[in-house]
Design an enzyme around this catalytic site. Structure first.
Site, PDB file in Angstrom:
ATOM      1  N   ALA A  75      -3.006  -1.007   1.980  1.00 60.33           N
ATOM      2  CA  ALA A  75      -2.080  -2.793   0.688  1.00 60.33           C
ATOM      3  C   ALA A  75      -1.398  -2.852   1.018  1.00 60.33           C
ATOM      4  CB  ALA A  75      -2.863  -1.606  -0.194  1.00 60.33           C
ATOM      5  N   ASP A  76      -0.332  -1.745   1.791  1.00 61.81           N
ATOM      6  CA  ASP A  76       1.071  -3.123   2.028  1.00 61.81           C
ATOM      7  C   ASP A  76       1.076  -3.701   2.842  1.00 61.81           C
ATOM      8  OD1 ASP A  76       1.919  -0.686   0.613  1.00 61.81           O
ATOM      9  OD2 ASP A  76       2.556   0.551   1.510  1.00 61.81           O
ATOM     10  N   THR A  77       0.926  -3.499   3.626  1.00 64.89           N
ATOM     11  CA  THR A  77       0.466  -4.299   4.832  1.00 64.89           C
ATOM     12  C   THR A  77      -0.149  -5.733   4.643  1.00 64.89           C
ATOM     13  OG1 THR A  77      -1.272  -3.463   6.744  1.00 64.89           O
ATOM     14  CG2 THR A  77       1.571  -3.109   6.864  1.00 64.89           C
TER      15      THR A  77
END
Length: 382
Positions: free
Chosen positions: A173-175
């Site tokens: 999700a972060d990337t």
């Protein structure tokens, strides 16, 4: 080869000025990619710096490796935005900025007097990108969270992992949120050419997980199908798309999704009786068991010798050290050492058949934008 300074990729965002107030991974990765495309990124940190400086391993010179990697090519200015003079200095920077990225919980920027409505009054052309865990609205807006939490809530962790859910590495999700942020910002810059107006972009890291599973959502909409662990071809429920263990404890990835690749694998394995069974419903438990037994009868080397020249999407499972030594990644020049000696994973795009240039190190003595030359950095211990 052309010198790196003439890289066309580094001209994609030339002239774009980015203020990055974000920390850790999602926002800084977005501004890193913009910097790779030639944007001028000024990272604004609190007086003690981005907390990312204290996370992860350090090198022999006590540098924070994760922090250095995600902020290469940027300039860093430390300001206490709660104080009057630094606050004014920051507003002066906003007047000349094209993009602002922030990653605080909703409401924090408003308490600082730096919300979109306020900054739009100073710079109507500003593209203001907020990246938070759950977004600016909704019942979870003030909740804390990290990548695993977002994937857990989105129904992704549930179906991935052997026996029990596994957290992903790298953080999905972060990337992915960084990529969606860059896409949105570039789109907003293009739209601004028509009306000379900026906009506010609200990105929730938790939301990013939904478009990544558009296949599964479409299937649920049509058949109310909830994917279970090892139930679909995408999560090891099919014999033709799965990791197998060899006789000597190594692993092979078979990705023979298309019929022609599966057929080629079966022929090379001398198991023509498996060919028609590719169409069996998932989970293909019986076929998986047979193929698993087959791979466990061969050593890792024997697998590569038998299938290395067969066009069937079979690959060795490598660790990072092994991956960095492969001819593919070496030839593509995705991973290189900068002139300062840092090993960098570069922008994975070739433009006009040229690889991405290495990133310069981050600078804590930034050359500020012209109207802000009098602003001073306030770096503790310097």
């Amino acid at each position: 080869m052309k010198p790196e300074s003439t890289s066309r990729l580094a001209r994609f965002g030339r002239g774009i000025k980015v203020l990055d107030l974000s920390q850790y991974l999602p926002g800084p990765m977005a501004s890193l990619l913009l910097a790779d495309m030639g944007a001028e990124v000024l990272k604004i940190e609190p007086p003690r710096g981005d907390p990312m400086r204290g996370l992860g391993p350090r090198d022999d010179e006590d540098r924070a490796l994760f922090y250095e990697a995600i902020n290469a090519g940027k300039k860093v200015l430390r300001l206490d935005l709660r104080q009057e003079k630094p606050h004014r200095e920051f507003l002066d920077l906003v007047r000349d900025a094209d993009v602002l990225i922030e990653g605080f919980r909703p409401g924090t920027m408003k308490r600082l007097g730096l919300d979109y409505e306020t900054l739009r009054g100073i710079n109507p052309r500003l593209i203001y990108c907020s990246m938070s865990g759950w977004g600016k609205s909704g019942p979870m807006a003030q909740a804390a969270g990290h990548d695993g939490n977002y994937l857990a809530m989105a129904g992704i962790l549930h179906r991935n992992g052997a026996g029990s859910p596994y957290v992903f590495d790298p953080p999905l999700a972060d990337t992915s949120a960084a990529l969606f942020a860059v896409i949105s910002i570039l789109g907003a810059l293009n739209a601004r050419r028509e009306d000379n107006k900026g906009c506010e972009i609200d990105i929730a890291l938790a939301d990013i997980a939904m478009p990544l599973q558009l296949f599964q959502i479409a299937d649920f909409g049509a058949r109310s199908a909830v994917p279970q662990p090892e139930s679909t071809y995408l999560n090891s429920g099919a014999a033709y798309y799965r990791v197998y263990e060899t006789k000597d404890g190594r692993h092979i990835m078979l990705g023979a999704v298309e019929e022609k690749f599966w057929r080629a694998f079966c022929v090379a394995a001398e198991r023509g009786d498996w060919i028609e069974r590719q169409a069996a419903p998932t989970p293909q438990s019986d076929l998986i068991r047979e193929v698993s037994d087959y791979f466990r009868s061969l050593t890792y080397t024997e697998c590569l010798e038998r299938f290395g020249e067969v066009d069937c999407c079979l690959s060795p499972v490598l660790d990072l050290r092994q991956a960095l030594e492969t001819p593919h990644f070496k030839q593509r020049k995705l991973i290189r050492r900068s002139p300062e000696g840092d090993l960098q994973a570069l922008f994975p795009v070739r433009v006009d058949d040229q690889p991405s240039p290495s990133r310069p190190p981050l600078s804590e003595e930034p050359a500020l934008w012209p109207h802000s030359r009098e602003a001073k950095t306030t770096v503790p211990g310097k």
